[in-house]
Enzyme design. Structure first.
Site, PDB file in Angstrom:
ATOM      1  N   ARG A   1       0.658  -1.230   0.154  1.00 28.60           N
ATOM      2  CA  ARG A   1       0.031  -0.010  -0.010  1.00 28.60           C
ATOM      3  C   ARG A   1       1.054   1.240   0.045  1.00 28.60           C
ATOM      4  O   ARG A   1       1.666   1.714   1.040  1.00 28.60           O
ATOM      5  CB  ARG A   1      -1.022   0.148   1.109  1.00 28.60           C
ATOM      6  CG  ARG A   1      -2.323   0.896   1.252  1.00 28.60           C
ATOM      7  CD  ARG A   1      -2.548   0.960   2.524  1.00 28.60           C
ATOM      8  NE  ARG A   1      -1.901   1.822   3.516  1.00 28.60           N
ATOM      9  CZ  ARG A   1      -1.809   1.393   4.892  1.00 28.60           C
ATOM     10  NH1 ARG A   1      -2.381   0.483   5.423  1.00 28.60           N
ATOM     11  NH2 ARG A   1      -0.926   2.376   5.575  1.00 28.60           N
TER      12      ARG A   1
ATOM     13  N   HIS B   1      -3.987   3.995   4.496  1.00 34.33           N
ATOM     14  CA  HIS B   1      -4.859   3.175   4.647  1.00 34.33           C
ATOM     15  C   HIS B   1      -6.234   3.908   4.230  1.00 34.33           C
ATOM     16  O   HIS B   1      -6.926   3.064   3.129  1.00 34.33           O
ATOM     17  CB  HIS B   1      -5.154   2.631   6.008  1.00 34.33           C
ATOM     18  CG  HIS B   1      -6.454   1.853   6.384  1.00 34.33           C
ATOM     19  ND1 HIS B   1      -6.278   0.656   5.651  1.00 34.33           N
ATOM     20  CD2 HIS B   1      -7.446   2.173   6.770  1.00 34.33           C
ATOM     21  CE1 HIS B   1      -7.643   0.088   6.072  1.00 34.33           C
ATOM     22  NE2 HIS B   1      -8.167   0.800   6.786  1.00 34.33           N
TER      23      HIS B   1
ATOM     24  N   TYR C   1       3.715   5.384  11.489  1.00 32.87           N
ATOM     25  CA  TYR C   1       3.969   3.898  11.866  1.00 32.87           C
ATOM     26  C   TYR C   1       4.867   3.165  10.937  1.00 32.87           C
ATOM     27  O   TYR C   1       5.248   2.174  11.219  1.00 32.87           O
ATOM     28  CB  TYR C   1       2.694   3.088  12.108  1.00 32.87           C
ATOM     29  CG  TYR C   1       1.676   3.176  10.941  1.00 32.87           C
ATOM     30  CD1 TYR C   1       1.992   2.372   9.845  1.00 32.87           C
ATOM     31  CD2 TYR C   1       0.859   4.167  11.157  1.00 32.87           C
ATOM     32  CE1 TYR C   1       1.037   2.474   8.569  1.00 32.87           C
ATOM     33  CE2 TYR C   1      -0.130   4.245  10.029  1.00 32.87           C
ATOM     34  CZ  TYR C   1      -0.164   3.378   8.647  1.00 32.87           C
ATOM     35  OH  TYR C   1      -1.118   3.287   7.711  1.00 32.87           O
TER      36      TYR C   1
END
Length: 398
Positions: free
Chosen positions: A292, A296, A305
């Site tokens: 990805r 998200h 993160y």
């Protein structure tokens, strides 16, 4: 339990619990492992695979150019949708950036009678099924609950509840069996079902339940997991000790890992799995190993993160650049074709923006229309209360 007790299990599943991803960054968690099916490497060079070469060799140059067009146009649509959200025209958007090959390759392997059950990110599959891309925006703009007829396109409405669509897909596949539309030998009748979900969804009970029912019923369903490395902010090693495609073993059917950034490999592997389902050979679990590239959703900040160096590594595995390099170096496409597709993509972006902004707001009473199949006294009472509430504003303005 001693190390000697757990060693055989680890060997069987290819997992070494003594070494973390951080300690061994070049292990399969990074590159997909030697078991991963790949037909185009990141440099755009053809890699032979005895089980899957034939499916690709059967494709015409026109079909291959069509794959490229799909990849470019759906990325442009996705970029426009992201921009619309950032400008306040959509409430939320889940980008597919980096996952185009996984979706186009699998989407183009479907036959018209096959049925697809998506999450909320399968914009590329929707494109392949003929869903107007603007219809994908309606739910995120808050003007409808989906925007297309699932049975017209054999593409179910987007599912927000993580993993729930795998149960829907398995139930539908069991129905296909009972209707006698599996293993008849009629290419226009035999039907397969495909369920899309992400790596994070494999931790949901719904997915395990779907795998149980599909396995014991030998149902004609393909479980297509797009492993994009991150379940929102949780990396794979926080979700599983074993490769995801190994999950299928415990449920009694085959699993396979494919390079999700290789549109040719995804097409070939998915075609084989769908063919097996249609002929009565039961389910398959496909893990499309991809990444990805963005957030998200537009409410997420991935810089919180994950490190930028990881993103940079995956930029060099870009599915569109890889496929374009192979098409052009082999003479299957030229510069004029590439430029024409880019121009078409810009036209699509402009059209999507205009049509999105032109979407009419529905009347507020629409929320009461499809709660139950038949009229319900409670809903009708609530509708009347809402209409009276709206009328009060009109009276106040007089």
């Amino acid at each position: 339990m001693s190390d000697n007790d757990v060693a055989p299990l680890e060997t069987a599943f290819g997992v070494d619990h003594h070494v973390s991803r951080a300690e061994a960054p070049d292990r399969p968690a990074q590159d997909g492992g030697p078991e991963m099916v790949q037909l185009l490497n990141p440099e755009g060079e053809r890699v032979s695979h005895p089980e899957h070469d034939a499916a690709v060799e059967a494709l015409t140059d026109e079909e291959l150019r069509g794959f490229y067009r799909d990849l470019v146009l759906i990325r442009r649509f996705d970029a426009e949708a992201t921009a619309l959200q950032r400008q306040g025209e959509l409430g939320l958007w889940a980008s597919l950036l980096g996952q185009e090959a996984a979706q186009v390759g699998s989407g183009r392997a479907l036959r018209p009678q096959d049925y697809a059950f998506p999450t909320y990110r399968e914009h590329g599959v929707a494109w392949c099924r003929g869903v107007d891309p603007v219809n994908l925006l309606g739910m995120f703009r808050g003007v409808n609950h989906g925007g297309w007829d699932p049975n017209e396109k054999n593409f179910h409405l987007y599912t927000i509840i993580i993993g729930a669509q795998t149960l829907h897909a398995t139930g539908y596949a069991m129905g296909v069996q009972r209707d006698g539309n599996v293993g008849t030998g009629d290419d226009d009748r035999d039907t397969a079902v495909i369920a899309y979900f992400g790596d994070g969804a494999t931790s949901q009970g719904d997915v395990s339940e779907a795998l149980v029912f599909a396995g014991v019923n030998n149902s004609p369903v393909v479980f297509f997991c797009q492993n994009n490395q991150w379940a929102i902010s949780e990396p794979n090693e926080k979700q599983t000790r074993a490769p995801l495609w190994h999950r299928a073993r415990g449920f009694g059917f085959p699993g396979i890992r494919v390079d999700g950034n290789d549109v040719l490999a995804v097409y070939a592997v998915t075609k084989a799995a769908l063919d097996a389902a249609r002929t009565g050979q039961g389910p398959t679990f496909i893990e499309a190993y991809t990444y990805r590239m963005g957030a998200h959703t537009t409410s997420d900040d991935p810089t919180k993160y994950r490190v930028s160096a990881e993103v940079e590594v995956w930029k060099h595995r870009d599915p569109i650049e890889r496929f374009k390099r192979w098409l052009t170096t082999t003479g299957r496409a030229d510069a004029d074709f590439v430029e024409a597709v880019e121009a078409e993509a810009e036209e699509l972006g402009t059209s999507v923006r205009r049509r999105c902004l032109e979407m009419p707001d529905p009347p507020g009473t629409d929320m009461f229309d499809h709660v139950y199949a038949e009229r319900h006294p409670l809903i009708e009472r609530e509708r009347a209360e809402f209409e009276a509430y709206q009328a009060s504003f009109e009276e106040a303005q007089r």
